[in-house]
Design an enzyme around this catalytic site. Structure first.
Site, PDB file in Angstrom:
ATOM      1  N   ASP A 250       0.809  -1.223   0.000  1.00  0.00           N
ATOM      2  CA  ASP A 250       0.000   0.000   0.000  1.00  0.00           C
ATOM      3  C   ASP A 250       0.843   1.274   0.000  1.00  0.00           C
ATOM      4  O   ASP A 250       0.400   2.317   0.495  1.00  0.00           O
ATOM      5  CB  ASP A 250      -0.953   0.018   1.200  1.00  0.00           C
ATOM      6  CG  ASP A 250      -2.017  -1.060   1.106  1.00  0.00           C
ATOM      7  OD1 ASP A 250      -2.417  -1.399  -0.028  1.00  0.00           O
ATOM      8  OD2 ASP A 250      -2.441  -1.568   2.154  1.00  0.00           O
ATOM      9  N   GLU A 251       2.041   1.208  -0.543  1.00  0.00           N
ATOM     10  CA  GLU A 251       2.906   2.386  -0.571  1.00  0.00           C
ATOM     11  C   GLU A 251       3.353   2.737  -1.993  1.00  0.00           C
ATOM     12  O   GLU A 251       4.272   3.522  -2.178  1.00  0.00           O
ATOM     13  CB  GLU A 251       4.129   2.174   0.323  1.00  0.00           C
ATOM     14  CG  GLU A 251       3.788   2.061   1.806  1.00  0.00           C
ATOM     15  CD  GLU A 251       5.014   1.971   2.690  1.00  0.00           C
ATOM     16  OE1 GLU A 251       6.116   2.266   2.189  1.00  0.00           O
ATOM     17  OE2 GLU A 251       4.887   1.609   3.872  1.00  0.00           O
TER      18      GLU A 251
END
Length: 309
Positions: A250-251
């Site tokens: 999620d980055e």
């Protein structure tokens, strides 16, 4: 070095819904690299000498003195398919000495998009609905899920559905089966609330962009019940984020985000329903912009040329 869509992966027989009109004889040229005088002039002159007429041109510089330059230009050229190899060769010869990266695409050819989903249907149905309405310049060769409950939804839109179970901590067998389905058959993948962690090995092997959607509570409200946790904290704003998938969970580079106001009277179920709406909208826009070659990745962020602020 320059790059382009590999010639072997351009399928002229791809079809889109009949109510969709993809621009014929239109190309899109994406350029990025070190900012320097003359790049815009070189690109414009190149298009002109090949008989092209510029339709749109967007550009951005992070700093005119030693910064990074980004440009998206679309142009019309009669009989584009015939001229494209010569244009590509000229682009490489012109932009190579300027140390610019580039991507040239025929806008009449829709990108092939595979969708991975789990049990939630809202993002999957949003993409299938937009595709049927001709709002996304894509074809959808397949929907893949680790559960079977969405099979009838996918097939009701005429899209092939494949059930690939994924259980336990070792996902290698499931990923191998997914790779077998998608390799050579898709240009990008969308995780429409596919609740499985994608390994770095899968990303390396699949070798196409992967787009994800999640609520914007991360990392403050992680776990299986983020909306319940957010409700317990009395949040006043919820949202969603669509981004490219990288090895860091999620980055990855963010494509699109949006938010919605909520209040104290709303239940956790109300928050989840409002959040699902935002997720659908954000993912739909991100997929459309990617399919239209409006997104340029640069490190861990993106430049997105749209009419939105």
């Amino acid at each position: 070095m320059g790059s382009r869509v590999p010639r072997g992966r351009i399928l002229r027989s791809r079809t889109v819904p009949t109510n969709s009109e993809l621009p014929r004889d239109h190309a899109c040229l994406i350029v990025n690299g070190p900012d320097q005088p003359g790049v815009v002039a070189e690109v414009s002159a190149l298009i002109t000498r090949h008989g092209g007429n510029i339709v749109t041109l967007d550009q951005y510089s992070s700093n005119p003195q030693g910064g990074a330059f980004f440009q998206r230009v679309t142009f019309h050229r009669p009989d584009l398919a015939v001229a494209l190899p010569d244009i590509e060769a000229d682009v490489a010869a012109t932009l190579g000495p300027l140390q610019m990266q580039w991507r040239l695409t025929d806008q009449s050819i829709p990108k092939r998009m595979a969708i991975l989903a789990s049990t939630s249907d809202h993002c999957l149905l949003e993409l299938l609905w937009r595709h049927r309405r001709g709002e996304l310049p894509v074809t959808i060769p397949m929907v893949i899920s680790n559960h079977a409950n969405l099979a009838s939804d996918a097939r009701s839109f005429g899209i092939p559905f494949f059930h690939v179970p994924s259980q336990g901590p070792d996902k290698s067998e499931a990923e191998a089966k997914i790779l077998e389905l998608v390799q050579g058959n898709v240009d990008f993948i969308v995780l429409a609330r596919y609740m499985q962690i994608i390994s770095q090995g899968f990303l390396d092997d699949v070798a196409v962009p992967v787009i994800n959607i999640h609520h914007s509570f991360l990392p403050a409200f992680i776990g299986a019940a983020p909306y319940r946790n957010a409700h317990e904290r009395g949040v006043k704003l919820i949202g969603a984020t669509s981004h490219y998938v990288t090895k860091d969970l999620d980055e990855g580079p963010i494509i699109e985000q949006d938010v919605a106001r909520v209040n104290h009277a709303m239940t956790a179920a109300d928050l989840q329903a409002r959040g699902a709406f935002v997720e659908r909208e954000v993912l739909g826009r991100a997929v459309k912009w990617h399919a239209e070659d409006r997104v340029i990745r640069h490190g861990n962020h993106t430049v997105v040329f749209t009419d939105r602020p």
